[in-house]
Scaffold this motif. Structure first.
Motif, PDB file in Angstrom:
ATOM      1  N   GLU A 172       0.834  -1.211   0.000  1.00 55.12           N
ATOM      2  CA  GLU A 172       0.000   0.000   0.000  1.00 55.12           C
ATOM      3  C   GLU A 172       0.865   1.256   0.000  1.00 55.12           C
ATOM      4  OE1 GLU A 172      -3.908  -1.481   2.512  1.00 55.12           O
ATOM      5  OE2 GLU A 172      -2.172  -0.754   3.632  1.00 55.12           O
ATOM      6  N   ASP A 173       2.142   1.124  -0.284  1.00 52.16           N
ATOM      7  CA  ASP A 173       3.056   2.266  -0.228  1.00 52.16           C
ATOM      8  C   ASP A 173       2.652   3.329  -1.245  1.00 52.16           C
ATOM      9  OD1 ASP A 173       4.523   1.157   1.772  1.00 52.16           O
ATOM     10  OD2 ASP A 173       6.180   0.495   0.501  1.00 52.16           O
ATOM     11  N   LYS A 174       2.688   4.568  -0.791  1.00 48.74           N
ATOM     12  CA  LYS A 174       2.357   5.696  -1.649  1.00 48.74           C
ATOM     13  C   LYS A 174       3.633   6.401  -2.100  1.00 48.74           C
ATOM     14  CE  LYS A 174      -1.420   7.956  -0.704  1.00 48.74           C
ATOM     15  NZ  LYS A 174      -2.434   8.828  -0.079  1.00 48.74           N
ATOM     16  N   LYS A 182       5.622   7.115  -7.379  1.00 44.95           N
ATOM     17  CA  LYS A 182       4.194   6.974  -7.654  1.00 44.95           C
ATOM     18  C   LYS A 182       3.546   6.092  -6.586  1.00 44.95           C
ATOM     19  CE  LYS A 182       4.534   7.443 -12.703  1.00 44.95           C
ATOM     20  NZ  LYS A 182       4.204   6.823 -14.028  1.00 44.95           N
ATOM     21  N   ASP A 183       2.226   6.214  -6.455  1.00 45.12           N
ATOM     22  CA  ASP A 183       1.500   5.336  -5.548  1.00 45.12           C
ATOM     23  C   ASP A 183       1.539   3.896  -6.066  1.00 45.12           C
ATOM     24  OD1 ASP A 183       0.859   7.566  -4.085  1.00 45.12           O
ATOM     25  OD2 ASP A 183      -1.255   7.629  -4.701  1.00 45.12           O
ATOM     26  N   THR A 204      -6.576   1.297 -11.905  1.00 50.03           N
ATOM     27  CA  THR A 204      -6.869   1.965 -10.636  1.00 50.03           C
ATOM     28  C   THR A 204      -8.266   1.663 -10.109  1.00 50.03           C
ATOM     29  OG1 THR A 204      -7.490   3.952 -11.877  1.00 50.03           O
ATOM     30  CG2 THR A 204      -5.233   3.815 -11.065  1.00 50.03           C
ATOM     31  N   ARG A 208      -6.721   0.011  -4.710  1.00 46.63           N
ATOM     32  CA  ARG A 208      -5.333   0.136  -4.256  1.00 46.63           C
ATOM     33  C   ARG A 208      -5.249  -0.443  -2.849  1.00 46.63           C
ATOM     34  NH1 ARG A 208      -1.476   3.022  -1.721  1.00 46.63           N
ATOM     35  NH2 ARG A 208      -2.975   4.358  -0.650  1.00 46.63           N
ATOM     36  N   ALA A 293      -7.171   6.996  -0.855  1.00 46.63           N
ATOM     37  CA  ALA A 293      -6.392   8.238  -0.837  1.00 46.63           C
ATOM     38  C   ALA A 293      -5.952   8.620   0.563  1.00 46.63           C
ATOM     39  CB  ALA A 293      -7.218   9.369  -1.453  1.00 46.63           C
TER      40      ALA A 293
END
Length: 457
Positions: A172-174, A182-183, A204, A208, A293
């Motif tokens: 889940e790294d952003k 990038k996410d 997407t 995510r 987000a």
């Protein structure tokens, strides 16, 4: 063996014990060939080369090893071989070539990253991705190249009915985390014959989160997704309703609706312990924010009824008219509501019914120290092939329709010391389109094997 797992086995009286299955195994094999009439192919024969033990009459070929040069010249073969699938390639005379698409579960600390390639790289700072191998009719490697790069922690995924591979990021790294620009946490589509036709485009709308595996309903076009979240609350089981359910390469880019499964009255699947337990009226709840987000999906507000979680949701595949998914284990010491050694669940979308089909558990055969099922595939001869991901010796197990368990392969590559040996897990077990060859990965050191022999014996 970790202290947590040792304590769990000791409490159950199963320290050093083996693997057993209970449940309606026949449910798993709809549409497959007749099962083996015996428990396997005989004992494993020690490999004099110290790589892979197999039953007598079977043989292996090493197709690829980490650190060797990719035949494309793009760089070394990356580390951490994980999920994989085989696809029919172009016909050459009376023979068809085979494409293998192989995941590399590389994190930011990976030693051998997937080389970045123009047009196939999502985030230059991501070290994961996929490579593809093209084989001729004799199993000889004709080509090996990067299929997608710049992704992260590509764990499993699954094939589509239209002949592409969906590779899943288990993170889940952003952007800004671990150097990423990038996410991450997405699914990407890979064309095994020509990766440039699919590129490096995140799907997407499919969410995510810490993806594990997928399975596609070939009639409805629905994509089911598992989430292997590492911390409580654990992962969810999802379905994606695409805007273009007819499918086809690139169709998932059109978007769709992501939903999570709610089992009424069951907040944690680990509490269900009896095989055959059935739940009707399964509900699917829209995910409030698929891109996560601000908040990971499993922590989002699904209303006063909540949502259903499960630890270690991993393998996922379609069989007959249902989707099956695996919970590798549950440990109360890590936050699960109850303990188990592995479950296989079956969801029937026509009846909206969820059934606990198989429970893995300790037995008394110390020669089969297996638990924690991970990657699973249906074998063309009938039955299952299960990749073990636990402690100690690591095996690929076969399971017949009758529930007989047999060792199909044992990893002999010691990554520990002579005094304290360790063996890497198996992953990505799959069969060639003609059913004559089993392909499987050793995760560490990254090795891809092709196994041939008297499968129909």
């Amino acid at each position: 063996m970790s202290a947590t797992r040792r304590q769990l086995l000791a409490r159950s009286g199963a320290l050093g014990a083996g693997i057993a299955f209970s449940g309606a195994l026949s449910e798993l094999f709809a549409g497959t060939a007749a099962a083996l009439g015996h428990s396997g192919y005989g004992p494993l024969v020690p490999d004099p080369d110290g790589l892979l033990d197999l039953p007598e009459g079977f043989r292996y070929r090493v197709l690829s090893r980490e650190g060797d040069e990719l035949r494309s010249g793009e760089g070394p073969v990356p580390s951490n071989h994980d999920g994989m699938a085989a696809f029919a390639g172009a016909s050459v005379g009376r023979h068809r070539r085979v494409h293998l698409v192989r995941n590399h579960e590389n994190r930011a600390t990976a030693k051998l990253q997937v080389p970045t390639v123009e047009g196939l790289t999502y985030d230059p700072m991501g070290k994961g991705g996929c490579t593809t191998l093209t084989l001729d009719e004799r199993g000889k490697v004709l080509a090996e190249r990067v299929a997608i790069a710049g992704t992260a922690v590509n764990c499993a995924g699954g094939p589509t009915p239209w002949g592409t591979w969906l590779t899943c990021e288990e993170t889940e790294d952003k952007a800004g985390t671990n150097g990423y620009t990038k996410d991450h946490g997405f699914i990407f589509e890979v064309d095994p014959a020509d990766p440039h036709r699919t590129g490096a485009v995140p799907l997407t709308a499919m969410g995510r989160f810490q993806h594990e595996a997928i399975a596609v309903d070939p009639r409805r076009g629905i994509v089911y997704e598992t989430e292997d979240a590492f911390q409580k609350p654990f992962g969810l089981f999802y379905r994606f309703l695409p805007k273009k359910p007819e499918g086809g390469r690139g169709s998932l880019r059109a978007g769709g609706r992501l939903q999570a499964m709610r089992v009424p009255g069951v907040p944690d699947l680990s509490t269900i312990q009896e095989t055959g337990a059935t739940f009707d009226g399964i509900e699917w709840v829209d995910v409030p924010d698929p891109l996560a987000a601000q908040t990971p999906i499993r922590l989002q507000d699904f209303g006063p009824k909540g949502i259903t979680h499960a630890q270690k949701l991993e393998g996922c595949y379609w069989g007959g008219k249902s989707v099956y998914f695996v919970s590798s284990f549950a440990r109360s010491a890590e936050g699960s509501a109850a303990d188990h050694f592995g479950q296989i669940w079956r969801y029937d979308p026509g009846a909206r019914r969820l059934t606990l089909v198989i429970v893995f558990g300790p037995d008394t055969d110390v020669q089969l120290p297996g638990e924690e099922p991970d990657n699973i595939c249906l074998a063309p001869t009938g039955g299952l092939m299960v990749c073990e991901d636990g402690e100690g010796a690591q095996h690929v197990y076969g399971v017949t329709r009758r529930g007989e368990v047999y060792a199909m392969a044992r990893n002999r590559q010691n990554i520990g010391t002579p005094e304290k040996p360790e063996w890497g897990e198996f992953a990505g077990v799959t069969f060639s389109p003609d059913g004559r060859t089993m392909y499987v990965n050793c995760y560490t050191p990254g090795t891809t094997f092709a196994v041939t022999g008297p499968w129909h014996r």
